[in-house]
Motif scaffolding. Structure first.
Motif, PDB file in Angstrom:
ATOM      1  N   LYS A   7     -47.008-139.188 -10.174  1.00  0.00           N
ATOM      2  CA  LYS A   7     -47.305-139.442  -8.756  1.00  0.00           C
ATOM      3  C   LYS A   7     -46.934-138.216  -7.905  1.00  0.00           C
ATOM      4  O   LYS A   7     -47.679-137.813  -7.036  1.00  0.00           O
ATOM      5  CB  LYS A   7     -46.536-140.662  -8.245  1.00  0.00           C
ATOM      6  N   GLU A   8     -45.754-137.658  -8.186  1.00  0.00           N
ATOM      7  CA  GLU A   8     -45.319-136.482  -7.413  1.00  0.00           C
ATOM      8  C   GLU A   8     -46.254-135.302  -7.657  1.00  0.00           C
ATOM      9  O   GLU A   8     -46.611-134.576  -6.735  1.00  0.00           O
ATOM     10  CB  GLU A   8     -43.884-136.111  -7.786  1.00  0.00           C
ATOM     11  N   GLU A   9     -46.673-135.141  -8.920  1.00  0.00           N
ATOM     12  CA  GLU A   9     -47.589-134.038  -9.251  1.00  0.00           C
ATOM     13  C   GLU A   9     -48.923-134.230  -8.519  1.00  0.00           C
ATOM     14  O   GLU A   9     -49.472-133.299  -7.934  1.00  0.00           O
ATOM     15  CB  GLU A   9     -47.820-134.002 -10.761  1.00  0.00           C
ATOM     16  N   LEU A  10     -49.440-135.465  -8.514  1.00  0.00           N
ATOM     17  CA  LEU A  10     -50.689-135.748  -7.796  1.00  0.00           C
ATOM     18  C   LEU A  10     -50.519-135.525  -6.295  1.00  0.00           C
ATOM     19  O   LEU A  10     -51.406-134.983  -5.641  1.00  0.00           O
ATOM     20  CB  LEU A  10     -51.141-137.187  -8.056  1.00  0.00           C
ATOM     21  N   LYS A  15     -51.564-132.299  -1.537  1.00  0.00           N
ATOM     22  CA  LYS A  15     -51.063-131.499  -0.408  1.00  0.00           C
ATOM     23  C   LYS A  15     -51.609-130.078  -0.478  1.00  0.00           C
ATOM     24  O   LYS A  15     -52.027-129.512   0.518  1.00  0.00           O
ATOM     25  CB  LYS A  15     -49.525-131.440  -0.422  1.00  0.00           C
ATOM     26  N   TRP A  16     -51.594-129.506  -1.696  1.00  0.00           N
ATOM     27  CA  TRP A  16     -52.095-128.130  -1.862  1.00  0.00           C
ATOM     28  C   TRP A  16     -53.577-128.074  -1.484  1.00  0.00           C
ATOM     29  O   TRP A  16     -54.008-127.187  -0.772  1.00  0.00           O
ATOM     30  CB  TRP A  16     -51.894-127.672  -3.307  1.00  0.00           C
ATOM     31  N   SER A  17     -54.362-129.061  -1.950  1.00  0.00           N
ATOM     32  CA  SER A  17     -55.800-129.081  -1.656  1.00  0.00           C
ATOM     33  C   SER A  17     -56.031-129.214  -0.148  1.00  0.00           C
ATOM     34  O   SER A  17     -56.885-128.541   0.417  1.00  0.00           O
ATOM     35  CB  SER A  17     -56.474-130.241  -2.385  1.00  0.00           C
ATOM     36  N   MET A 143     -61.519-133.259  -9.108  1.00  0.00           N
ATOM     37  CA  MET A 143     -60.170-133.093  -9.660  1.00  0.00           C
ATOM     38  C   MET A 143     -59.344-134.363  -9.440  1.00  0.00           C
ATOM     39  O   MET A 143     -58.617-134.802 -10.338  1.00  0.00           O
ATOM     40  CB  MET A 143     -59.464-131.897  -8.995  1.00  0.00           C
ATOM     41  N   MET A 144     -59.471-134.968  -8.267  1.00  0.00           N
ATOM     42  CA  MET A 144     -58.725-136.188  -7.969  1.00  0.00           C
ATOM     43  C   MET A 144     -59.204-137.325  -8.881  1.00  0.00           C
ATOM     44  O   MET A 144     -58.391-138.097  -9.392  1.00  0.00           O
ATOM     45  CB  MET A 144     -58.885-136.571  -6.488  1.00  0.00           C
ATOM     46  N   HIS A 150     -56.805-139.787 -15.750  1.00  0.00           N
ATOM     47  CA  HIS A 150     -55.665-139.403 -16.590  1.00  0.00           C
ATOM     48  C   HIS A 150     -54.482-140.357 -16.344  1.00  0.00           C
ATOM     49  O   HIS A 150     -53.846-140.841 -17.284  1.00  0.00           O
ATOM     50  CB  HIS A 150     -55.271-137.959 -16.277  1.00  0.00           C
ATOM     51  N   LYS A 151     -54.236-140.649 -15.071  1.00  0.00           N
ATOM     52  CA  LYS A 151     -53.130-141.540 -14.704  1.00  0.00           C
ATOM     53  C   LYS A 151     -53.367-142.938 -15.277  1.00  0.00           C
ATOM     54  O   LYS A 151     -52.469-143.551 -15.866  1.00  0.00           O
ATOM     55  CB  LYS A 151     -53.001-141.594 -13.168  1.00  0.00           C
TER      56      LYS A 151
END
Length: 172
Positions: A7-10, A15-17, A143-144, A150-151
């Motif tokens: 979750k944190e990685e997503l 946020k980066w995107s 990507m999302m 994947h999740k």
């Protein structure tokens, strides 16, 4: 623990995107501003050239009037060939003035064409920037989607492992 890390990685990727998208929007907005400033500068240059052309035309009109008045005075006092010679000089002055005016008008047309070309180039650059932004949004969405698949796969694996562990306990 793994779910929280995922979750944190997503969240970080999102946020980066978003930050990247905001950066691109800012760059695009600045580019639009720069193009507008350049366009206005060119318009001001054209207006100044038109003002100068108008002033020169007025000077030529005055010069023509003065030349015609002087020619008329001389003609009153002269006869025969003298008269014809002065008339030809007036016509020559008129031809020169007309040529100068046509030359100035041609310069104005060239400037107008250049401004139009730059306007079209600016519109094309804006369109390309918008296309690039749309492409990045599509890539981000893909990507999302991949991250969500994947999740979901990881969640399904964890559920299976939990069920298997539950089955093992019930056998014991």
């Amino acid at each position: 623990g793994r779910q929280k890390a995922l979750k944190e990685e997503l969240a970080q990727e999102s946020k980066w995107s978003q930050g990247r998208e905001e950066d691109l929007k800012g760059v695009l907005a600045q580019q639009k501003l720069d193009w507008e400033v350049e366009r206005k500068r060119h318009l001001n240059e054209l207006r100044e050239a038109e003002r100068k052309l108008t002033a020169e035309r007025e000077e030529h009109i005055v010069a023509m009037s003065e030349a015609e008045a002087a020619t008329a005075k001389k003609l009153e006092g002269l006869v025969g060939n003298m008269r014809e010679t002065e008339l030809e000089a007036g016509r020559e002055k008129e031809r020169e003035t007309r040529a100068l005016m046509e030359e100035h008008e041609a310069k104005v047309r060239v400037m107008e064409e250049e401004i139009e070309r730059q306007r079209r180039d600016t519109e094309e650059e804006v369109r390309k920037g918008q296309d690039e932004l749309s492409k990045m949004k599509r890539e981000h969405a893909m990507m999302m989607d991949q991250a969500n698949v994947h999740k979901e796969t990881e969640v399904a694996k964890l559920k299976l492992e939990l069920e298997a562990a539950g089955d093992e306990r019930s056998k014991e």
